[in-house]
Structure formats: structure tokens, C-alpha cells
Design a protein around this motif. Structure first.
Motif, short mmCIF file in Angstrom:
data_model
loop_
_atom_site.label_atom_id
_atom_site.label_comp_id
_atom_site.label_asym_id
_atom_site.label_seq_id
_atom_site.Cartn_x
_atom_site.Cartn_y
_atom_site.Cartn_z
N LEU A 249 0.86 -1.18 0.00
CA LEU A 249 0.00 0.00 0.00
C LEU A 249 0.90 1.23 0.00
CD1 LEU A 249 -2.90 1.19 0.22
CD2 LEU A 249 -2.54 1.23 2.70
N PHE A 250 0.87 1.98 -1.08
CA PHE A 250 1.64 3.22 -1.20
C PHE A 250 0.86 4.27 -0.42
CE2 PHE A 250 4.40 5.58 -4.54
CZ PHE A 250 4.76 6.52 -3.60
N ARG A 251 1.34 4.60 0.78
CA ARG A 251 0.57 5.43 1.70
C ARG A 251 0.77 6.93 1.49
NH1 ARG A 251 -1.12 3.95 6.75
NH2 ARG A 251 0.10 5.62 7.68
N SER A 252 2.01 7.35 1.31
CA SER A 252 2.25 8.79 1.29
C SER A 252 3.55 9.12 0.57
CB SER A 252 2.31 9.34 2.73
OG SER A 252 3.41 8.79 3.42
N PRO B 115 0.98 1.72 -17.37
CA PRO B 115 0.97 2.99 -18.09
C PRO B 115 0.21 4.05 -17.32
CG PRO B 115 0.36 1.18 -19.54
CD PRO B 115 0.37 0.64 -18.14
N PRO B 116 0.71 5.29 -17.25
CA PRO B 116 0.00 6.34 -16.51
C PRO B 116 -1.36 6.63 -17.12
CG PRO B 116 1.79 7.25 -17.84
CD PRO B 116 1.93 5.77 -17.89
N ALA B 117 -2.35 6.83 -16.23
CA ALA B 117 -3.71 7.07 -16.69
C ALA B 117 -3.90 8.51 -17.17
CB ALA B 117 -4.70 6.76 -15.57
N GLY B 118 -3.03 9.40 -16.80
CA GLY B 118 -3.16 10.79 -17.20
C GLY B 118 -1.92 11.56 -16.82
N PRO C 63 -0.13 12.42 -11.33
CA PRO C 63 0.23 11.14 -10.70
C PRO C 63 -0.97 10.55 -9.99
CG PRO C 63 1.12 13.01 -9.47
CD PRO C 63 0.57 13.56 -10.75
N PRO C 64 -1.05 9.23 -9.91
CA PRO C 64 -2.20 8.59 -9.24
C PRO C 64 -2.31 9.04 -7.78
CG PRO C 64 -0.89 6.98 -10.47
CD PRO C 64 -0.11 8.26 -10.46
N ALA C 65 -3.53 9.13 -7.32
CA ALA C 65 -3.78 9.58 -5.95
C ALA C 65 -3.30 8.53 -4.94
CB ALA C 65 -5.26 9.86 -5.76
N LEU C 66 -2.97 9.00 -3.76
CA LEU C 66 -2.56 8.13 -2.66
C LEU C 66 -3.59 8.20 -1.54
CD1 LEU C 66 1.25 9.05 -2.46
CD2 LEU C 66 0.17 7.16 -3.70
N PRO C 67 -3.74 7.12 -0.76
CA PRO C 67 -3.02 5.85 -0.88
C PRO C 67 -3.57 4.98 -2.01
CG PRO C 67 -4.61 5.75 0.91
CD PRO C 67 -4.66 7.16 0.40
N ARG C 68 -2.75 4.05 -2.48
CA ARG C 68 -3.16 3.11 -3.52
C ARG C 68 -2.32 1.85 -3.41
NH1 ARG C 68 0.44 6.41 -6.56
NH2 ARG C 68 1.89 5.21 -7.87
N GLU C 69 -2.88 0.75 -3.89
CA GLU C 69 -2.14 -0.50 -3.87
C GLU C 69 -1.20 -0.58 -5.06
OE1 GLU C 69 -4.38 -4.03 -3.35
OE2 GLU C 69 -5.24 -3.42 -1.43
N VAL C 70 -0.01 -1.11 -4.82
CA VAL C 70 1.01 -1.23 -5.86
C VAL C 70 1.69 -2.59 -5.72
CG1 VAL C 70 1.46 1.27 -5.99
CG2 VAL C 70 2.76 -0.14 -4.38
#
Length: 215
Positions: A117-120, A177-180, A183-190
Motif C-alpha cells: 500500500l503506497f501510503r504517502s 501505463p500512466p492514466a493521465g 500522478p495517481p492519488a494516494l493511498p493506492r495498492e502497488v
């Protein structure tokens, strides 16, 4: 209660208390010629202060543009206080095995993968409170020096000890691939893949100039 007191004490520490002075940015870096330390001196140096069976304490000095790659602290607690400069610290947690998840991306190859989990991702300066990690929270992190050199006081409890399963492992973030543009919002699973220590990262040693610690 003791942890809170330690946080308060560490928050009061300044570079001058340890007889450290900020090191100016290199002219080569300012000229855009790449990291001036590459192949000449280590990108990161460590000043050992003290170590016991219970904890270790020292100072890490990062040169301008240097990065301590994503790594873990298995079974360890830690506290980090910036002494000078600015650090960008990305923190992650491991996700327990067995939880439902999408498979790792094809880029993972054959290396061992770890779900996290990419927290911060935050900036820390001498005015910031200490950055904390525990065996289960923010235990994986990457540390980058931003806009010049930086230094931080580091406490780990217990210290690294490979014979007792507390060895450092390095990881690489696997991203699709980046969605836009953002950068993707955090937190997110990686997904992370374990890697050897990067060839362009190593840690040298420097004498500690501050007050002697007696235990």
C-alpha cells in the motif's frame, strides 16, 4: 508515553547541536551536468553515533540529487529527523498475503513480488516533525534529497541484524501505463519487485563531529 517523549526530544534537535553545517550545492549540479559525486564519492554518507542490542543511532548525509532507494526495515521501529535540507520520503506498507488482488503487471518478470500500500509521499524539512515507521506501518520507504544536499538523524530499534532476520532488502515500484498527466492519488495498492542494491547507490562513512554519547 516513552515514544511521545522521544518524538518531542528528537523534534528539538538541530544541525548545530551535532556540530553539522549544511553543505552547499555543487557547481556541477547547478550547471546541469548530472550528479557531481557519480563515480567519485558516495552519494550518501553515514556518521555512526552509537549502537546497542536495542537501537542504533546515526546521521545520514545525502548529496544533492542523491536517493536512498526503496528499502525495508523488517521487524524494526524507526524515527527520522531532518537536520538540514529537504527530503521527499515515500512510505509504503506491505499487504498481507492472501488478500484479493489483481495479478502483478507483466513487467514484474521472474523476480519475487511484494504487494504493498503506497501510503504517502511528503516533503520533510528541519521544521517538520520526525518521520516515524513501525514494523507494520511505513516500514518501506524511499528517501530523496530535493533541491540540494540534506541530512537526517536516524534511530532504529532494534538495529539491523541479518543473523536475527533484520536484513535490508531493496525494491522497485512496478507501475502500469500512466492514466493521465497527474500522478495517481494516494493511498493506492502497488506491486513491488525485490532487486539487488542499485549499482549507483552506496553509502560511505564519515566521522561524527558532535557530542559524545555515553550509555
Amino acid at each position: 508515553e516513552n515514544l511521545h517523549r522521544l518524538q518531542q526530544l528528537l523534534d528539538e534537535v538541530r544541525a548545530e547541536d551535532l556540530h553539522l553545517a549544511p553543505r552547499g550545492p555543487s557547481a556541477a549540479a547547478a550547471a546541469g551536468g548530472g550528479p557531481p559525486w557519480a563515480g567519485v564519492v558516495p552519494p550518501v554518507s553515514y556518521m555512526h553515533i552509537c549502537e546497542t542490542e536495542s537501537f542504533s543511532m546515526g546521521v545520514f548525509l545525502l548529496r544533492s540529487g542523491a536517493c536512498i532507494p526503496l528499502h525495508d526495515h523488517p521487524g524494526m521501529n524507526g524515527m527520522l529527523k531532518v537536520l538540514y535540507g529537504t527530503l521527499r520520503i515515500a512510505c509504503m506498507d506491505t499487504v498481507p498475503a492472501g488478500a484479493a488482488a489483481t495479478p502483478p503487471p507483466p513487467a514484474a518478470g521472474s523476480g519475487p513480488c511484494l504487494r504493498a500500500l503506497f501510503r504517502s509521499r511528503q516533503h520533510y524539512t528541519p521544521a517538520s516533525p520526525p518521520c516515524l515507521l513501525s514494523p507494520h506501518t511505513d516500514n518501506l520507504h524511499q528517501i530523496d534529497a530535493v533541491d540540494g544536499p540534506a541530512a537526517f538523524l536516524d534511530i532504529l530499534a532494534p538495529p539491523y541484524d541479518p543473523q536475527h532476520g533484520r536484513d535490508c532488502h531493496y525494491y522497485r515500484l512496478l507501475e502500469g501505463p500512466p492514466a493521465g498527466a497527474e500522478p495517481p492519488a494516494l493511498p493506492r495498492e502497488v506491486w513491488l519487485v525485490e532487486t539487488p542494491q542499485a549499482a549507483d547507490f552506496w553509502c560511505g562513512g564519515e566521522p561524527y563531529p558532535g557530542p559524545r554519547v555515553s550509555l
